[in-house]
Design an enzyme around this catalytic site. Structure first.
Site, PDB file in Angstrom:
ATOM      1  N   VAL A   1       0.804  -1.222   0.000  1.00 42.22           N
ATOM      2  CA  VAL A   1       0.000   0.000   0.000  1.00 42.22           C
ATOM      3  C   VAL A   1       0.837   1.272   0.000  1.00 42.22           C
ATOM      4  CG1 VAL A   1      -2.053  -1.034   0.996  1.00 42.22           C
ATOM      5  CG2 VAL A   1      -0.236  -0.209   2.505  1.00 42.22           C
ATOM      6  N   HIS A   2       2.151   1.139  -0.126  1.00 46.51           N
ATOM      7  CA  HIS A   2       2.961   2.342  -0.266  1.00 46.51           C
ATOM      8  C   HIS A   2       2.841   2.933  -1.668  1.00 46.51           C
ATOM      9  CE1 HIS A   2       4.684   0.675   3.440  1.00 46.51           C
ATOM     10  NE2 HIS A   2       4.699   1.943   3.778  1.00 46.51           N
TER      11      HIS A   2
END
Length: 256
Positions: A73-74
């Protein structure tokens, strides 16, 4: 409200909204922001994530073209940077930027929204609030997100003409401005920037927009004296990007 699933593109939007809300809270409390996530918990300088150039943390991505299936999710860097660019546009600030993202979360994002769908939601929110939707589309376009809701394609950049310099250009740190030109005659061409104050960086790429990780020419020098000499191919469209290494103003861009 949207129930964004915490994986894939929706997970990136989810994580970004948390970062954006934190920056909005900082703006509310202090009246300004540092564009760094978690700076207050670091004994030394730095932070967990960076809005102006998310890849500075070694994990986040700056542009949607860097997304791949299975990324963590970065990928939040894409929406974080779009928010940064929007909030720094003329007529905008952190509060207005957060308002459109918050309304998008409330009304338009769905659990599995893609980047393009999420960007479209922010544009619809801006329309609801009577804010400048073109600014929103442009901010997302800079990070590779088509926020036009599937109707009108995002702008590909202003046209650069040979022998007609564009003067008085300005931008913020991390901001990007795009231009294009198509080669009609064989031979070499030179794209250059000069003058002004601050530090703008010049990027050129054939066929598609350059990014900080994908380009054909990038002088990357201190100041605003940079040029790219290209053995141009007739019929090819070249894309030019000016990116603020720091705030800059009074810069001239020309094609010769």
């Amino acid at each position: 409200n949207s129930g964004l699933v915490y994986r894939d593109m929706s997970g990136g939007i989810n994580e970004a909204f948390s970062d954006i809300a934190g920056e909005a809270a900082e703006y509310f409390m202090r009246g300004n922001v540092d564009w760094i996530v978690g700076a207050d918990i670091f004994k030394s300088s730095g932070g967990l994530r960076y809005f102006d150039q998310p890849s500075r943390d070694g994990r986040s991505i700056d542009h949607a073209s860097q997304y791949y299936s299975g990324i963590d999710v970065h990928s939040s860097g894409v929406f974080n940077r779009a928010f940064y660019l929007l909030a720094n546009k003329s007529g905008w600030n952190v509060r207005k930027g957060f308002e459109v993202f918050a309304v998008a979360n409330q009304l338009y994002w769905t659990p599995n929204s893609t980047f393009d769908q999420g960007g479209c939601g922010v544009v619809k929110a801006a329309q609801d609030l009577n804010y400048n939707t073109a600014d929103v589309v442009a901010a997302f376009n800079t990070v590779g997100v088509n926020a036009s809701c599937g109707t009108t394609p995002p702008p590909v950049g202003k046209v650069l003409e040979k022998g007609k310099p564009i003067t008085g250009l300005s931008g913020s740190r991390g901001g990007e401005d795009f231009y294009t030109f198509t080669v009609t005659n064989s031979g070499s061409v030179v794209v250059s920037i000069s003058g002004g104050t601050g530090d703008a960086d010049l990027y050129v790429k054939a066929g598609s927009k350059p990014t900080t990780s994908s380009w054909d020419c990038r002088p990357y020098r201190s100041g605003n004296a940079e040029q790219c000499s290209i053995s141009a191919v007739v019929g090819t469209t070249y894309h030019v990007m000016l990116r603020g290494y720091s705030n800059y103003s009074g810069v001239t861009l020309r094609l010769d």
